[in-house]
Design a protein around this motif. Structure first.
Motif, short mmCIF file in Angstrom:
data_model
loop_
_atom_site.label_atom_id
_atom_site.label_comp_id
_atom_site.label_asym_id
_atom_site.label_seq_id
_atom_site.Cartn_x
_atom_site.Cartn_y
_atom_site.Cartn_z
N ALA A 62 24.82 31.92 117.87
CA ALA A 62 23.87 32.32 116.82
C ALA A 62 23.44 33.76 117.02
O ALA A 62 23.28 34.52 116.07
N ARG A 63 23.23 34.14 118.28
CA ARG A 63 22.86 35.53 118.56
C ARG A 63 23.96 36.48 118.11
O ARG A 63 23.67 37.55 117.54
N THR A 64 25.21 36.12 118.34
CA THR A 64 26.33 36.95 117.91
C THR A 64 26.32 37.14 116.39
O THR A 64 26.57 38.23 115.87
N LYS A 65 26.03 36.06 115.66
CA LYS A 65 25.96 36.13 114.20
C LYS A 65 24.87 37.12 113.76
O LYS A 65 25.08 37.93 112.85
N ALA A 66 23.72 37.08 114.43
CA ALA A 66 22.62 38.01 114.11
C ALA A 66 23.03 39.45 114.40
O ALA A 66 22.66 40.38 113.66
N GLN A 67 23.80 39.66 115.46
CA GLN A 67 24.28 41.00 115.79
C GLN A 67 25.23 41.52 114.72
O GLN A 67 25.21 42.70 114.37
N HIS A 68 26.06 40.64 114.17
CA HIS A 68 26.96 41.04 113.09
C HIS A 68 26.18 41.48 111.86
O HIS A 68 26.50 42.49 111.23
N MET A 69 25.16 40.72 111.52
CA MET A 69 24.33 41.08 110.36
C MET A 69 23.69 42.45 110.57
O MET A 69 23.63 43.27 109.66
N TYR A 70 23.20 42.68 111.78
CA TYR A 70 22.55 43.95 112.11
C TYR A 70 23.55 45.11 111.97
O TYR A 70 23.24 46.14 111.35
N MET A 71 24.75 44.95 112.53
CA MET A 71 25.74 46.02 112.48
C MET A 71 26.15 46.33 111.05
O MET A 71 26.27 47.50 110.66
N ASN A 72 26.40 45.28 110.26
CA ASN A 72 26.76 45.51 108.86
C ASN A 72 25.66 46.26 108.12
O ASN A 72 25.92 47.19 107.36
N SER A 73 24.42 45.83 108.34
CA SER A 73 23.29 46.47 107.68
C SER A 73 23.13 47.91 108.14
O SER A 73 22.81 48.80 107.34
N MET A 74 23.36 48.16 109.43
CA MET A 74 23.24 49.51 109.96
C MET A 74 24.27 50.44 109.32
O MET A 74 23.95 51.59 108.96
N VAL A 75 25.50 49.95 109.17
CA VAL A 75 26.54 50.76 108.53
C VAL A 75 26.15 51.10 107.09
O VAL A 75 26.26 52.25 106.64
N ARG A 76 25.67 50.09 106.36
CA ARG A 76 25.25 50.34 104.97
C ARG A 76 24.09 51.32 104.93
O ARG A 76 24.03 52.21 104.07
N GLN A 77 23.17 51.20 105.89
CA GLN A 77 22.00 52.09 105.94
C GLN A 77 22.41 53.53 106.21
O GLN A 77 21.92 54.46 105.57
#
Length: 534
Positions: free
Chosen positions: A277-292
């Motif tokens: 689950a932590r890995t999934k949250a990290q993926h969401m963060y990275m995707n959002s960071m790239v978009r940001q």
């Protein structure tokens, strides 16, 4: 000439005539005045040119000095500190001469400095060997059209290869028993984590980038925050003091600083409370960071860019191939070519270990995911491509009756037990075809998705290809591997019965167990465990 040109000055009125009809007191005086003004104009022009030259030189020197300052910020380590013979082969260039890039991203949980210790963690871990708690392999396709990321859970059990500390010279022998993969970082540095990935995946890794706790905090601040989403109020905290301390309201929140680190470290409170689950949250963060980063207009501000450059270079440890700001900038230009919607985040397919506390690579699915990356096939399924036909070895094969072949049973899969006696059946088949030195290894039961012939060195490649040809196994399923000492046939889950091998077309779809997440998915939201709401 144009809109930036200064308006011409209005011509001054002529001076009054002096007695005798001459203007300004006489012709000679007027000429001297004009000459004086010309000399003063030329002197002013020379001074202006000199000042401009000094200013340009000063700016160039300052820019060079700042460039050197940023380079000095970067910490550098060797790329791979495992045995050179274990290195994965470099990928071949495509028809356009392009090669893919593979970069291992490592998040260290080291608590060896005051800044990292201040950010939390058990005190008994202070000043101990750091661990690679976040590991993500970033694959940039050869044509730069897509990017794939594979995360490995930190508690994955693997056999870590032999590594040599580049500073002390200490040699860490290969682990005898499966060991948690995050321990690789403490066995000589990030170069050992790279060696571990190459040993497992047979993917050639070109670079690594590592960041620690305080680096995550400072970079999140420099970016200006990263939007993340939870489907309920969350407080990651237990009565016994476990948890990251993350406290957010339901919906989307822009996190930065310590809160960003808490998001990336949260396990208690997300879904089932596992590292997955932590890995999934990290993926969401990275995707959002790239978009940001791509949408953030404030990054056109020189001050903000300078802050980000300063922060990033201080936060990173890289291999020597990325050891300058220029090299990092060139890499960023390559990464920027990939559209957000062609970024795919995945987790290495896994199964629980026998005690249920750790995980192992899921035999068939993990091998398939690694193959897709090795063969530069996009994980989003949008541009499947056929790989080049493997070349026939130039090393001549020995006579069939002189080729020693060990046959192993690899028919076990994630859904079926091994077929008893398969190694012996195929060994007898080979012996009947003239391979007198074929023997069955009945002590080993493996899980291999596809039947494969492995060989340890180039002088046995021809022998391995000869065995494969005799059985009708495609040359693409003949692999070099340091895990074997001679030609070894592993009868896979695709050959569970019969004595005739039927090759099947490879399926290039990403396994569902990889939990793929698209980089353009703005609706992704972490599910909160009801026991951790407030």
């Amino acid at each position: 000439p144009g809109p930036l040109q200064a308006p011409a000055q209005t011509r001054a009125a002529p001076p009054a005539r002096a007695p005798g009809g001459r203007r300004g007191g006489g012709r000679r005086h007027g000429r001297d005045g004009r000459d004086g003004r010309k000399r003063r104009g030329r002197r002013a022009l020379r001074w202006s040119a000199l000042v401009l030259a000094v200013a340009i030189l000063g700016t160039a020197c300052a820019g060079y000095l700042y460039y050197q300052h940023l380079n000095a910020n970067l910490k550098k380590d060797p790329l791979n500190i495992g045995d050179s013979k274990d290195r994965a082969a470099e990928p071949k260039a495509n028809a356009a001469g392009q090669k893919p890039l593979n970069i291992l991203l490592i998040g260290s949980d080291g608590r060896n400095n005051a800044a990292d210790q201040k950010l939390g963690g058990a005190k008994d871990t202070f000043n101990t060997a750091p661990r690679a708690d976040v590991q993500m392999l970033l694959h940039l396709s050869a044509d730069r059209s897509n990017m794939s990321v594979i995360s490995m859970p930190r508690d994955t059990l693997l056999r870590i290869p032999k590594c040599t500390d580049p500073d002390s010279g200490k040699v860490y022998p290969a682990s005898t028993w499966p060991t948690m993969t995050n321990d690789s970082l403490g066995r000589g540095g990030p170069g050992c984590t790279v060696a571990t990935w190459e040993k497992l995946t047979d993917i050639h890794i070109d670079h690594f980038m590592m960041v620690d706790f305080s680096g995550v905090v400072s970079m999140a601040d420099a970016i200006g925050g990263v939007p993340v989403c939870v489907d309920a109020n969350i407080y990651s905290h237990t009565s016994s003091g476990h948890g990251s301390g993350l406290k957010l309201k339901k919906g989307t929140t822009s996190v930065k600083g310590k809160q960003a680190l808490q998001w990336l470290r949260t396990r208690y409170g997300f879904e089932d409370g596992s590292d997955i689950a932590r890995t999934k949250a990290q993926h969401m963060y990275m995707n959002s960071m790239v978009r940001q980063l791509r949408a953030n207009a404030t990054l056109s501000n020189p001050g903000r860019l300078r802050d980000l450059a300063e922060t990033a270079t201080k936060a990173l440890t890289v291999d020597t191939g990325l050891g300058t700001v220029t090299q990092l900038y060139d890499l960023s230009k390559e990464l920027k070519k990939v559209p957000t919607e062609r970024i795919t985040m995945t987790t290495m397919p896994w199964v629980y270990s026998s005690d249920g506390n750790r995980v192992l690579p899921r035999p068939a699915d993990a091998a398939k995911l690694f193959r897709l990356v090795r063969e530069d096939i996009a994980l989003d399924g949008k541009d499947k491509r056929k790989t080049a036909k493997p070349e026939t070895s130039t090393d001549p094969a020995a006579p069939d009756d002189e080729i020693a072949v060990q046959v192993q049973n690899g028919t076990r899969s994630g859904t079926a037990t091994a077929v008893s006696g398969r190694a012996g059946t195929i060994a007898r088949l080979l012996a009947g075809m003239g391979f007198d030195e074929a023997v069955a290894d009945t002590s080993t039961l493996l899980a291999e998705e596809r039947t494969v012939v492995r060989y340890p060195s180039a002088d046995l490649e021809g022998d391995a290809q000869r065995v494969a040809k005799a059985l009708g196994i495609p040359t693409s399923q003949v692999k070099k591997s340091t895990d074997v000492s001679g030609v070894t046939l592993v009868v896979g889950a695709d050959w569970r019965s019969g004595t005739k091998y039927v090759a099947t077309e490879e399926d290039d779809t990403t396994p569902k167990s990889a939990s793929a997440l698209n980089g353009a998915d703005t609706k992704a939201c972490m599910h909160v465990d009801p026991d951790y709401t407030w």
